[in-house]
Motif scaffolding. Structure first.
Motif, PDB file in Angstrom:
ATOM      1  N   ALA A 104       0.875  -1.063   0.072  1.00  0.00           N
ATOM      2  CA  ALA A 104      -0.090  -0.068   0.173  1.00  0.00           C
ATOM      3  C   ALA A 104       0.972   1.251   0.017  1.00  0.00           C
ATOM      4  CB  ALA A 104      -1.082  -0.030   1.126  1.00  0.00           C
ATOM      5  N   MET A 105       1.896   1.152   0.930  1.00  0.00           N
ATOM      6  CA  MET A 105       2.811   2.407   0.809  1.00  0.00           C
ATOM      7  C   MET A 105       3.313   2.479  -0.552  1.00  0.00           C
ATOM      8  SD  MET A 105       4.527   1.751   4.546  1.00  0.00           S
ATOM      9  CE  MET A 105       5.649   3.085   4.220  1.00  0.00           C
ATOM     10  N   GLN A 106       3.966   1.497  -1.006  1.00  0.00           N
ATOM     11  CA  GLN A 106       4.544   1.683  -2.536  1.00  0.00           C
ATOM     12  C   GLN A 106       3.675   2.206  -3.498  1.00  0.00           C
ATOM     13  OE1 GLN A 106       5.939  -2.147  -3.663  1.00  0.00           O
ATOM     14  NE2 GLN A 106       7.811  -1.906  -2.328  1.00  0.00           N
ATOM     15  N   ALA A 107       2.179   1.731  -3.326  1.00  0.00           N
ATOM     16  CA  ALA A 107       1.271   2.302  -4.276  1.00  0.00           C
ATOM     17  C   ALA A 107       1.169   3.898  -4.118  1.00  0.00           C
ATOM     18  CB  ALA A 107      -0.044   1.581  -4.042  1.00  0.00           C
ATOM     19  N   ASN A 108       1.074   4.114  -2.939  1.00  0.00           N
ATOM     20  CA  ASN A 108       0.785   5.540  -2.514  1.00  0.00           C
ATOM     21  C   ASN A 108       2.028   6.322  -3.101  1.00  0.00           C
ATOM     22  OD1 ASN A 108      -1.707   5.057  -1.303  1.00  0.00           O
ATOM     23  ND2 ASN A 108      -0.597   4.787   0.809  1.00  0.00           N
ATOM     24  N   ALA A 109       3.282   5.866  -2.817  1.00  0.00           N
ATOM     25  CA  ALA A 109       4.422   6.308  -3.365  1.00  0.00           C
ATOM     26  C   ALA A 109       4.423   6.329  -4.822  1.00  0.00           C
ATOM     27  CB  ALA A 109       5.757   5.506  -3.023  1.00  0.00           C
ATOM     28  N   ASN A 110       3.827   5.377  -5.628  1.00  0.00           N
ATOM     29  CA  ASN A 110       4.053   5.673  -6.972  1.00  0.00           C
ATOM     30  C   ASN A 110       3.091   6.671  -7.307  1.00  0.00           C
ATOM     31  OD1 ASN A 110       5.864   3.653  -7.239  1.00  0.00           O
ATOM     32  ND2 ASN A 110       4.280   1.978  -7.324  1.00  0.00           N
ATOM     33  N   THR A 131      -8.488  10.213  -9.465  1.00  0.00           N
ATOM     34  CA  THR A 131      -8.890   9.104  -9.664  1.00  0.00           C
ATOM     35  C   THR A 131      -8.030   7.947  -9.813  1.00  0.00           C
ATOM     36  OG1 THR A 131     -10.529  10.018 -11.347  1.00  0.00           O
ATOM     37  CG2 THR A 131     -10.068   7.875 -11.634  1.00  0.00           C
ATOM     38  N   ASN A 132      -6.706   8.294  -9.924  1.00  0.00           N
ATOM     39  CA  ASN A 132      -5.752   7.339  -9.983  1.00  0.00           C
ATOM     40  C   ASN A 132      -5.390   6.945  -8.634  1.00  0.00           C
ATOM     41  OD1 ASN A 132      -5.604   7.096 -12.723  1.00  0.00           O
ATOM     42  ND2 ASN A 132      -3.889   8.837 -12.859  1.00  0.00           N
ATOM     43  N   ASP A 133      -5.321   7.854  -7.523  1.00  0.00           N
ATOM     44  CA  ASP A 133      -5.009   7.480  -6.175  1.00  0.00           C
ATOM     45  C   ASP A 133      -6.487   6.484  -5.635  1.00  0.00           C
ATOM     46  OD1 ASP A 133      -2.797   9.078  -6.441  1.00  0.00           O
ATOM     47  OD2 ASP A 133      -3.779  10.962  -5.465  1.00  0.00           O
ATOM     48  N   LYS A 134      -7.456   6.983  -5.993  1.00  0.00           N
ATOM     49  CA  LYS A 134      -8.420   5.972  -5.422  1.00  0.00           C
ATOM     50  C   LYS A 134      -8.337   4.651  -5.924  1.00  0.00           C
ATOM     51  CE  LYS A 134     -13.732   6.044  -4.983  1.00  0.00           C
ATOM     52  NZ  LYS A 134     -14.764   6.845  -5.343  1.00  0.00           N
ATOM     53  N   LYS A 135      -8.058   4.467  -7.215  1.00  0.00           N
ATOM     54  CA  LYS A 135      -8.126   3.209  -7.705  1.00  0.00           C
ATOM     55  C   LYS A 135      -6.744   2.405  -7.095  1.00  0.00           C
ATOM     56  CE  LYS A 135      -9.870   4.411 -12.420  1.00  0.00           C
ATOM     57  NZ  LYS A 135      -9.870   4.415 -13.831  1.00  0.00           N
ATOM     58  N   ALA A 136      -5.726   3.025  -6.866  1.00  0.00           N
ATOM     59  CA  ALA A 136      -4.381   2.500  -6.395  1.00  0.00           C
ATOM     60  C   ALA A 136      -4.815   1.901  -4.870  1.00  0.00           C
ATOM     61  CB  ALA A 136      -3.340   3.589  -6.609  1.00  0.00           C
ATOM     62  N   GLN A 137      -5.691   2.794  -4.264  1.00  0.00           N
ATOM     63  CA  GLN A 137      -5.867   2.326  -2.896  1.00  0.00           C
ATOM     64  C   GLN A 137      -6.857   1.091  -3.031  1.00  0.00           C
ATOM     65  OE1 GLN A 137      -7.747   5.867  -1.131  1.00  0.00           O
ATOM     66  NE2 GLN A 137      -5.633   7.076  -0.796  1.00  0.00           N
ATOM     67  N   VAL A 138      -7.731   1.220  -3.787  1.00  0.00           N
ATOM     68  CA  VAL A 138      -8.744   0.008  -3.979  1.00  0.00           C
ATOM     69  C   VAL A 138      -7.974  -1.199  -4.310  1.00  0.00           C
ATOM     70  CG1 VAL A 138     -10.632  -0.831  -5.327  1.00  0.00           C
ATOM     71  CG2 VAL A 138     -10.638   1.503  -4.554  1.00  0.00           C
ATOM     72  N   LYS A 182     -13.607   1.360 -19.486  1.00  0.00           N
ATOM     73  CA  LYS A 182     -12.908   0.369 -19.848  1.00  0.00           C
ATOM     74  C   LYS A 182     -11.715   0.137 -18.835  1.00  0.00           C
ATOM     75  CE  LYS A 182     -13.265   1.223 -24.834  1.00  0.00           C
ATOM     76  NZ  LYS A 182     -12.630   1.465 -26.122  1.00  0.00           N
ATOM     77  N   ALA A 183     -11.182   1.358 -18.149  1.00  0.00           N
ATOM     78  CA  ALA A 183     -10.238   1.096 -17.061  1.00  0.00           C
ATOM     79  C   ALA A 183     -10.496   0.184 -15.836  1.00  0.00           C
ATOM     80  CB  ALA A 183      -9.725   2.489 -16.556  1.00  0.00           C
ATOM     81  N   LYS A 184     -11.867   0.456 -15.396  1.00  0.00           N
ATOM     82  CA  LYS A 184     -12.664  -0.209 -14.511  1.00  0.00           C
ATOM     83  C   LYS A 184     -12.775  -1.613 -14.691  1.00  0.00           C
ATOM     84  CE  LYS A 184     -15.395   3.513 -12.630  1.00  0.00           C
ATOM     85  NZ  LYS A 184     -16.680   4.106 -12.621  1.00  0.00           N
ATOM     86  N   VAL A 185     -12.956  -1.960 -16.185  1.00  0.00           N
ATOM     87  CA  VAL A 185     -13.181  -3.382 -16.501  1.00  0.00           C
ATOM     88  C   VAL A 185     -11.630  -3.878 -16.456  1.00  0.00           C
ATOM     89  CG1 VAL A 185     -13.659  -4.767 -18.583  1.00  0.00           C
ATOM     90  CG2 VAL A 185     -15.067  -2.911 -18.067  1.00  0.00           C
ATOM     91  N   ALA A 186     -10.641  -3.293 -16.797  1.00  0.00           N
ATOM     92  CA  ALA A 186      -9.263  -3.824 -16.878  1.00  0.00           C
ATOM     93  C   ALA A 186      -9.199  -4.104 -15.280  1.00  0.00           C
ATOM     94  CB  ALA A 186      -8.519  -2.889 -17.298  1.00  0.00           C
ATOM     95  N   ALA A 187      -9.550  -3.152 -14.348  1.00  0.00           N
ATOM     96  CA  ALA A 187      -9.259  -3.437 -12.884  1.00  0.00           C
ATOM     97  C   ALA A 187      -9.886  -4.805 -12.410  1.00  0.00           C
ATOM     98  CB  ALA A 187      -9.407  -2.226 -12.133  1.00  0.00           C
ATOM     99  N   ILE A 209      -2.506   0.999 -17.332  1.00  0.00           N
ATOM    100  CA  ILE A 209      -2.669   1.446 -15.686  1.00  0.00           C
ATOM    101  C   ILE A 209      -3.400   0.018 -14.993  1.00  0.00           C
ATOM    102  CG2 ILE A 209      -3.927   2.908 -14.149  1.00  0.00           C
ATOM    103  CD1 ILE A 209      -3.472   5.021 -16.137  1.00  0.00           C
ATOM    104  N   ALA A 210      -4.293  -0.688 -15.628  1.00  0.00           N
ATOM    105  CA  ALA A 210      -4.873  -1.884 -15.108  1.00  0.00           C
ATOM    106  C   ALA A 210      -3.854  -2.781 -15.004  1.00  0.00           C
ATOM    107  CB  ALA A 210      -6.077  -2.200 -15.859  1.00  0.00           C
ATOM    108  N   ALA A 211      -3.083  -3.197 -16.011  1.00  0.00           N
ATOM    109  CA  ALA A 211      -2.032  -3.973 -15.914  1.00  0.00           C
ATOM    110  C   ALA A 211      -1.021  -4.016 -15.131  1.00  0.00           C
ATOM    111  CB  ALA A 211      -1.215  -4.198 -17.333  1.00  0.00           C
ATOM    112  N   ALA A 212      -0.692  -2.378 -14.824  1.00  0.00           N
ATOM    113  CA  ALA A 212       0.313  -2.291 -13.625  1.00  0.00           C
ATOM    114  C   ALA A 212      -0.101  -2.468 -12.380  1.00  0.00           C
ATOM    115  CB  ALA A 212       0.753  -0.804 -13.642  1.00  0.00           C
ATOM    116  N   VAL A 213      -1.631  -2.377 -12.013  1.00  0.00           N
ATOM    117  CA  VAL A 213      -2.160  -2.813 -10.568  1.00  0.00           C
ATOM    118  C   VAL A 213      -2.027  -3.980 -10.296  1.00  0.00           C
ATOM    119  CG1 VAL A 213      -4.170  -2.443  -9.317  1.00  0.00           C
ATOM    120  CG2 VAL A 213      -3.358  -0.442 -10.698  1.00  0.00           C
ATOM    121  N   ALA A 214      -2.373  -4.900 -11.486  1.00  0.00           N
ATOM    122  CA  ALA A 214      -2.535  -6.195 -11.371  1.00  0.00           C
ATOM    123  C   ALA A 214      -1.038  -6.877 -11.051  1.00  0.00           C
ATOM    124  CB  ALA A 214      -3.197  -6.885 -12.585  1.00  0.00           C
ATOM    125  N   LYS A 215      -0.255  -6.341 -11.688  1.00  0.00           N
ATOM    126  CA  LYS A 215       1.482  -6.827 -11.626  1.00  0.00           C
ATOM    127  C   LYS A 215       1.750  -6.453 -10.061  1.00  0.00           C
ATOM    128  CE  LYS A 215       2.837  -6.278 -16.390  1.00  0.00           C
ATOM    129  NZ  LYS A 215       3.557  -5.360 -17.184  1.00  0.00           N
TER     130      LYS A 215
END
Length: 923
Positions: free
Chosen positions: A536-542, A557-564, A651-656, A836-842
């Motif tokens: 979580a800290m890395q996601a926030n840092a990114n 929007t990106n911060d919220k998606k990263a937190q989720v 589409k980003a939500k679908v990818a997430a 972005i979605a692929a990065a979250v999954a990774k």
């Protein structure tokens, strides 16, 4: 009621006497020997001293053969109170200690000490007691005992026993009667040694303390009466009285009855009627022992009869043979039909069986009768029942009845007629007209009865011993049984306690193990929470590291998606940690039940190393992808982000959502891998039969793998070239194809890039992506149904490898999905959202991979060697790790396992290289 003391004294003062029933008046014939003084015989050649010369037990000899003894030296000692010692009659050498014939009617033998005199007659040290009145009475009594003094009147009762009485004594009687015919030893002793007799009487008076002292002498001994009267004239308490001559007036019971009128009870003693009696010879010996210190070693013996030429009284040493005294009295055997010597008088004496029999303390006379001087013993005739014997009996018995029962050996009936009350005086035999030796019958009956009593006592004692032994054996048996029973109970208790201790120890070990397992679970959960927090800290840092020129709505929007995404990743990581702990416990139990062999341990180590390499590679790929995804929106796609439409957000939500679904699928795959490890190996063949058709195996053979690797390398080169073109302002659809080869960051040679054109690269990339997708689907299917090779590789660490392999499968599937999305005609904004979605999954997959790396901290030397070897081949085979992992999942053979290890090593080397490049790029 017997007369009182005063009446008895009045009777004695008046000169009147009582009388006893019966009695006879035989011809005394005392004149044969009482006319000459006492003579001292010559010293015999051999003295034979019996150890027992009295009533009671004999002593123990205290000398040995060859010892030289002095006159008066003690020869025997005993601790028994009814025993007195014997002394050496003269000085000489002990030549024998052996049984010898003694003075007994039956001619029995007893232990005797034979001494050969040396002729010197040397005395031992004597201890006279001059002032005895000042000495303790007990010491005087002990001196009398050590002097060996016993009754010399005939019975031989120990004197110290009589003098130590505790009963009150009214009359002390000195017996000088000597009523039996022929015997004159006491008569001559009273005549010649009256004063010494008086001294002995004084000592007895001092010891006993009687009220009255009476000296009784028969009226046929006027010289003795006169001598004692003179000796006792200065003592008014001493009364010398004359008694009527009547046989047996000299008997103890009869004389007491004559003087006091009191009768001694049948089984009683004179002390019971207040009377104590001593013989004049005993009184003389007491004076000799106390005043002169001399023990009893001699006595006066009368040798008389018509068969001797010089009848006289001799002061004979104890142990002197009878034959020696006969020689001194000039024995003439011609006057006898057969040699016959009677020890004692004619009334109570007995015939000796041997002339070598020694003189003892009770020997007072040796009678040697001539022919027809005494009644012949063989002249016995039948009893005529005249009752003359009953009239003459002083004990008022029925001698004829006792005789009949004694002759018939009816000893019990003889006892009923008071056989043992007979004093064996011989009055009955003297008056018997049939000349029956009644006393001989009585003596024999008494002897038989004594023998029977002794045997009965022995039998009784033996019975008591037997019963005591039987009781002892029974008691010992019970004790042994009780001991064995207690030992058995102790053993059972010990075994029970041992079992209880074992159970308690096992429970304690189980508690410790459970506590350790619980502690491990807590540690694993803490690690999972820490990793989730770190992600979580890395996601926030990114999110914070994005450029400041991006607009505020897009950043929010990106911060919220990263937190989720981070929250979802933490939940999945926690769930995966729980599943991994359960799988570890189950695999540990299985390993305890089925111990692994050394070969299985080696395979397990190799599999663990492969899993660690794959996890490390996945983590590095995720880090690189995350960096790329964070950098691209801030540079190339900034205008598109600013002008993103609601369709792009959808589409980003679908990818997430797709990324979350794939992460969930990876967690489920790790759980299915842990559960499949518990299933028996026999079911793995059936799972292999459920795999897809053999087309996959045919496509994934060695040649196909080689072609796939070349195609993937070409595709990757094309994709990277297209990505560079897009960065330079020339967007191309092939830029989105970077998601497929992101796991292998090695760039191919520059020569291959220049030779292949863009169209061929797209075709090859599409083919490689299709094959990779198909291999990923097979691998996911194999993870749900583990094969035999996976069970061997995973062993105890199968849950950890499953989680690691599931992460790599998740990444592959994500890449293939991205490749499909890139093939579609998407706008640049859509491509940006997909990245972005692929990065979250990774990032989520990286979190799971880091957890796997925490559980598998170390790798073996074999993996490092293989990784160094595979790094040399990394440039020519960029997709080898993915193809090898697919082949390992589909074909679990030994060759496939080897290839899988090589592929994992290659992947690890490439991951290290990518990490190094990433660090350089960040710098």
């Amino acid at each position: 009621m017997y007369p009182s003391f005063d009446s008895i004294i009045e009777t004695l003062e008046t000169g009147k006497m009582y009388s006893f029933p019966g009695g006879v008046h035989p011809d005394d014939k005392k004149s044969l020997s009482n006319t000459s003084v006492i003579k001292k015989p010559s010293l015999p050649d051999l003295l034979i001293v019996p150890l027992r010369q009295h009533i009671g037990s004999d002593g123990i000899c205290c000398v040995e053969v060859g010892d030289f003894v002095l006159k008066g030296q003690i020869l025997s000692q005993s601790s028994s109170p009814f025993s007195v010692p014997v002394h050496a009659p003269t000085s000489g050498e002990v030549v024998a200690i052996a049984p010898h014939v003694v003075a007994h009617p039956s001619g029995l033998t007893e232990m005797c000490i034979s001494i050969r005199p040396d002729g010197k007659d040397t005395w031992c040290d004597l201890s006279p007691i001059a002032n005895y009145s000042e000495l303790d009475k007990n010491k005087l009594i002990e001196a009398i005992c050590q002097a060996g003094i016993s009754g010399m009147g005939g019975a031989g009762f120990p004197t110290h026993i009589k003098t130590s009485t505790s009963k009150p004594v009214e009359f002390l009687i000195l017996n000088g009667i000597e009523c039996e015919p022929y015997i004159t030893s006491d008569d001559r002793l009273m005549r010649e040694h009256a004063w010494q007799i008086r001294q002995g009487l004084d000592i007895l008076t001092h010891l006993i303390g009687p009220k009255a002292i009476v000296v009784a002498v028969e009226d046929n001994k006027p010289e003795a009466f006169e001598a004692l009267n003179i000796a006792c004239q200065d003592k008014h308490d001493y009364r010398v009285v004359s008694v009527e001559t009547k046989y047996p007036a000299g008997g103890e019971k009869q004389l007491i009855q004559v003087l006091t009128g009191r009768e001694v009870p049948r089984n009683g003693l004179p002390a019971d009627v207040g009377v104590m009696m001593f013989n004049v010879g005993t009184c003389y010996a007491i004076a000799d022992a106390i005043l002169h210190g001399k023990p009893l070693i001699e006595r006066i013996v009368t040798v008389t009869g018509e068969a001797v030429e010089s009848p006289s009284n001799f002061r004979a040493l104890l142990g002197t043979p009878v034959s020696h005294l006969l020689d001194e009295a000039n024995y003439n055997p011609k006057k006898q039909k057969a040699p016959k010597v009677i020890m004692g008088g004619p009334m109570m004496g007995f015939t000796l069986s041997d002339a070598s029999i020694p003189v003892v303390k009770t020997t007072n006379c040796l009678l040697v009768p001539a022919k027809k001087e005494l009644v012949d013993d063989n002249a016995e005739r039948p009893c005529i029942r005249c009752s003359a014997c009953a009239d003459a009996c002083p004990a008022s018995l029925l001698p004829q009845q006792i005789f009949w029962h004694a002759k018939a050996k009816e000893y019990d009936k003889a006892e009923e007629y008071d056989l043992f009350d007979c004093i064996e005086c011989g009055a009955c035999a003297y008056v018997c007209p049939s000349e029956i030796p009644l006393v001989h019958y009585y003596r024999q009956a008494k002897s038989e009865i004594r023998i029977q009593r002794d045997e009965k006592n022995k039998a009784e004692k033996a019975k008591q011993r037997f019963e005591a032994r039987k009781e002892r054996l029974e008691r010992e048996k019970l004790e042994r049984e009780a001991k064995h029973r207690k030992a058995k109970e102790a053993r059972l208790a010990a075994n029970k306690a041992k079992e209880q201790n074992a159970v308690a120890a096992e429970n304690a070990n189980n508690a410790v193990d459970s506590g350790a397992t619980e502690a491990k679970d807590k540690v694993a959960a803490a690690l999972a929470r820490a990793k989730a927090k770190k992600a979580a800290m890395q996601a926030n840092a990114n999110a914070d590291s994005k450029p400041a020129n991006a607009d505020e709505p897009n950043n929010a929007t990106n911060d919220k998606k990263a937190q989720v995404a981070a929250a979802i990743a933490r939940a999945k990581a926690k769930k995966a940690a729980q599943a991994q702990n359960e799988a570890q416990l189950e695999s540990a139990d299985k390993q305890v039940e089925h111990p692994s062999s050394p070969e299985d341990d080696k395979k397990a180590k190799v599999a663990a190393a492969i899993a660690r390499a794959k996890a490390k590679k996945a983590a590095q790929a995720q880090n690189e992808t995350q960096d790329e995804s964070a950098a691209e929106p801030s540079t190339t796609d900034q205008p598109s982000n600013q002008s993103s439409s609601p369709e792009d957000e959808k589409k980003a939500k679908v990818a997430a959502a797709i990324a979350r679904a794939k992460a969930k699928k990876a967690a489920q795959a790790s759980q299915s891998e842990a559960s499949s490890a518990e299933k028996p190996a026999g079911s793995q063949g059936e799972k292999q039969a459920e795999l897809p058709d053999p087309e996959t195996n045919s496509e994934l053979n060695a040649e196909a793998q080689k072609k796939a690797r070349i195609a993937a390398a070409v595709a990757k080169a094309k994709a990277q070239k297209a990505a560079k073109n897009s960065e330079g302002g020339q967007p191309d659809k092939s830029v989105s194809e970077q998601g497929a080869p992101t796991q292998l960051d090695e760039q191919p040679d520059s020569q291959s890039k220049e030779q292949l054109d863009e169209k061929q690269a797209r075709i090859a990339a599409a083919v490689a992506k299709a094959k990779a997708k198909k291999a990923a689907s097979h691998k996911e299917y194999g993870s749900n149904h583990s094969s035999e090779a996976d069970a061997k590789e995973q062993n105890v660490n199968s849950p950890k490898e499953a989680s690691t392999s599931s992460v790599s499968h998740q990444n592959n599937s994500a890449l293939s999905t991205n490749a499909e999305d890139s093939d579609s005609n998407l706008s640049p904004a859509d491509e940006k959202k997909a990245r972005i979605a692929a990065a979250v999954a990774k990032a989520k997959a990286k979190k799971l991979a880091q957890k796997g790396n925490g559980d598998l901290a170390t790798s073996t030397d074999t993996t490092e060697q293989e990784s160094s070897k595979a790094s040399e081949q990394s440039e020519s085979s960029p997709n080898a790790a993915q193809a090898t992992s697919v082949q390992t999942s589909s074909q679990p053979t030994e060759q496939d396992e080897k290839r899988a290890r090589i592929a994992a090593a290659v992947a690890k080397a490439k991951a290290k290289k990518a990490a190094a490049e990433q660090e350089k790029g960040s710098e």
